[in-house]
Motif scaffolding. Structure first.
Motif, short mmCIF file in Angstrom:
data_model
loop_
_atom_site.label_atom_id
_atom_site.label_comp_id
_atom_site.label_asym_id
_atom_site.label_seq_id
_atom_site.Cartn_x
_atom_site.Cartn_y
_atom_site.Cartn_z
N ASP A 126 156.41 89.40 71.76
CA ASP A 126 156.20 90.78 72.22
C ASP A 126 154.76 91.04 72.61
OD1 ASP A 126 158.25 92.52 72.63
OD2 ASP A 126 158.65 92.78 70.49
N GLU A 127 154.55 91.49 73.84
CA GLU A 127 153.23 91.87 74.36
C GLU A 127 152.25 90.70 74.48
OE1 GLU A 127 152.47 94.74 75.74
OE2 GLU A 127 154.55 95.26 75.33
N LYS A 128 152.74 89.47 74.28
CA LYS A 128 151.86 88.30 74.37
C LYS A 128 151.77 87.83 75.82
CE LYS A 128 150.93 87.72 70.01
NZ LYS A 128 151.44 86.71 69.14
N VAL A 129 150.70 87.10 76.12
CA VAL A 129 150.64 86.35 77.37
C VAL A 129 151.24 84.98 77.07
CG1 VAL A 129 149.10 85.24 79.05
CG2 VAL A 129 148.65 87.59 78.29
N LEU A 130 152.29 84.64 77.79
CA LEU A 130 152.98 83.35 77.56
C LEU A 130 152.65 82.43 78.73
CD1 LEU A 130 155.15 81.55 76.17
CD2 LEU A 130 156.88 82.80 77.50
N ILE A 131 152.18 81.22 78.41
CA ILE A 131 151.85 80.23 79.45
C ILE A 131 152.81 79.06 79.28
CG2 ILE A 131 150.05 78.80 80.49
CD1 ILE A 131 147.96 80.56 79.08
N ILE A 159 153.89 86.34 82.07
CA ILE A 159 154.18 84.90 81.94
C ILE A 159 153.45 84.15 83.05
CG2 ILE A 159 155.96 83.11 81.98
CD1 ILE A 159 157.95 85.12 80.90
N HIS A 160 152.69 83.13 82.66
CA HIS A 160 152.06 82.22 83.63
C HIS A 160 152.84 80.90 83.57
CE1 HIS A 160 148.40 84.65 84.19
NE2 HIS A 160 148.53 84.93 82.90
N ILE A 161 153.21 80.40 84.75
CA ILE A 161 153.84 79.08 84.83
C ILE A 161 152.78 78.12 85.36
CG2 ILE A 161 155.70 77.71 85.89
CD1 ILE A 161 156.75 80.12 84.31
N VAL A 162 152.57 77.01 84.66
CA VAL A 162 151.65 75.98 85.14
C VAL A 162 152.46 74.76 85.52
CG1 VAL A 162 149.69 74.51 84.57
CG2 VAL A 162 149.79 76.85 83.68
N THR A 163 152.35 74.34 86.78
CA THR A 163 153.17 73.24 87.26
C THR A 163 152.34 72.36 88.18
OG1 THR A 163 155.24 72.74 88.40
CG2 THR A 163 154.08 74.68 89.18
N ALA A 164 152.50 71.03 88.06
CA ALA A 164 151.71 70.13 88.91
C ALA A 164 152.16 70.28 90.36
CB ALA A 164 151.85 68.68 88.43
N ILE A 165 153.49 70.15 90.57
CA ILE A 165 154.01 70.31 91.94
C ILE A 165 155.18 71.28 91.91
CG2 ILE A 165 155.01 69.17 93.96
CD1 ILE A 165 153.52 66.66 93.15
N ALA A 166 155.08 72.28 92.75
CA ALA A 166 156.16 73.27 92.87
C ALA A 166 156.80 73.12 94.24
CB ALA A 166 155.61 74.68 92.71
N ASN A 181 157.46 89.41 84.42
CA ASN A 181 156.27 89.52 85.26
C ASN A 181 155.60 88.14 85.29
OD1 ASN A 181 154.21 90.75 86.52
ND2 ASN A 181 153.55 92.02 84.78
N ILE A 182 155.61 87.46 86.48
CA ILE A 182 155.25 86.04 86.49
C ILE A 182 154.16 85.69 87.49
CG2 ILE A 182 156.21 83.78 87.24
CD1 ILE A 182 158.69 84.42 85.81
N SER A 183 153.25 84.78 87.09
CA SER A 183 152.31 84.13 88.03
C SER A 183 152.58 82.64 87.97
CB SER A 183 150.85 84.36 87.62
OG SER A 183 150.57 85.72 87.54
N ILE A 184 152.50 81.97 89.13
CA ILE A 184 152.73 80.52 89.17
C ILE A 184 151.45 79.83 89.63
CG2 ILE A 184 154.08 78.66 90.25
CD1 ILE A 184 156.42 80.66 90.48
N TRP A 185 150.95 78.89 88.80
CA TRP A 185 149.74 78.13 89.11
C TRP A 185 150.17 76.70 89.39
CZ3 TRP A 185 145.02 80.86 88.63
CH2 TRP A 185 145.12 82.11 88.03
N ALA A 186 150.09 76.29 90.66
CA ALA A 186 150.59 74.97 91.03
C ALA A 186 149.43 74.06 91.45
CB ALA A 186 151.57 75.11 92.20
N GLY A 187 149.56 72.77 91.10
CA GLY A 187 148.58 71.77 91.56
C GLY A 187 148.76 71.53 93.05
N ASP A 188 149.99 71.70 93.52
CA ASP A 188 150.28 71.62 94.96
C ASP A 188 151.69 72.15 95.19
OD1 ASP A 188 149.69 71.21 97.61
OD2 ASP A 188 149.34 69.05 97.42
N ILE A 189 152.01 72.45 96.44
CA ILE A 189 153.34 72.99 96.77
C ILE A 189 153.94 72.16 97.89
CG2 ILE A 189 154.60 75.02 97.60
CD1 ILE A 189 152.46 76.78 96.27
N ASP A 190 155.19 71.69 97.68
CA ASP A 190 155.92 70.92 98.70
C ASP A 190 157.13 71.74 99.16
OD1 ASP A 190 154.16 68.88 98.23
OD2 ASP A 190 155.58 67.60 97.16
N ASP A 191 157.65 71.38 100.36
CA ASP A 191 158.74 72.18 100.93
C ASP A 191 160.13 71.63 100.68
OD1 ASP A 191 157.20 74.18 101.94
OD2 ASP A 191 156.77 73.10 103.81
#
Ligand code: URA
Length: 217
Positions: A126-131, A159-166, A181-191
């Motif tokens: 509850d009310e935490k930042v989840l990574i 919520i922060h999502i950390v992913t090498a490749i999205a 409520n989400i942010s996505i932090w990617a090392g790179d993005i492919d199609d």
């Protein structure tokens, strides 16, 4: 919010080139360490989005006013592939609580698969930042299932999502289906995504590269 940390050239793009390279990635220790280093940089970037409080610190020569994190985040990862990336986040957010969840693709004879969730261990959210760290955001199905399960432990502030490749399809799936409520932090993005759910060009099977080939269930 989607952040591609290779958009600007930096050490991250250098590490991504090694993580993706079919020859270099056979060095399992280097593969894990590159994921870990990326996790450390992502932790640093995410730390800029947290709230801080001022603390007066006595130095040997006087007092200094320093910003310290007001509420520690919770670091969650998906077993087993997420462990190396998670370690990078743990190295920097060393006071955080942890959440672990196991999710795997249960394959059917026709080549299709369902996501099976089993082990879950989670503090109150509850009310935490989840990574959440997950090296490959492919279809997005396991991530959405993981988020749905974890938010039963409380509604995180963010919520922060950390992913090498999205993969773009996976990012869109998460944005459409995750009830958070989400942010996505990617090392790179492919199609591209194959019918079997592999990202192209991607890097292959992140869990197998980090920890060895597993027997299919
Ligand atoms: N998981 C992986 O390890 N690799 C992919 O390409 C997709 C999902």
């Amino acid at each position: 919010m989607i952040i591609n940390l290779s958009e600007t050239n930096s050490l991250v793009s250098e590490w991504m080139s090694e993580i993706r390279d079919a020859e270099i990635q056979t060095d399992r220790m280097r593969f894990r360490r590159n994921l870990e280093r990326f996790g450390e940089v992502a932790a640093y970037e995410i730390s800029k989005t947290l709230t801080y409080t001022e603390r007066e610190v006595q130095t040997p020569l006087g007092t200094a006013n320093c910003g310290v994190i007001r509420h520690q985040p919770v670091l969650g990862t998906i077993l087993r592939a997420g462990l190396a990336l998670h370690q990078g986040l743990v190295n920097y957010f060393d006071k955080a609580d942890h959440a672990y969840i196991s999710a795997y693709r249960k394959h059917n004879r026709d080549g299709s698969f369902e996501i099976s969730l089993e082990y879950v261990s989670c503090p109150p959210l509850d009310e935490k930042v989840l990574i959440i760290s997950d090296p490959m955001l492919a279809t997005g199905a396991s991530l959405v299932k993981t988020i749905d399960h974890l938010i039963e432990f409380g509604k995180p502030a963010h919520i922060h999502i950390v992913t090498a490749i999205a993969c773009t399809i996976g990012i869109e799936y998460v944005q459409r289906n995750a009830d958070a409520n989400i942010s996505i932090w990617a090392g790179d993005i492919d199609d591209e995504l194959t019918a079997k759910g592999y990202i192209v060009p991607g890097l292959g099977d992140a869990g197998d590269l980090a920890f060895g080939t597993k027997m299919q269930q």
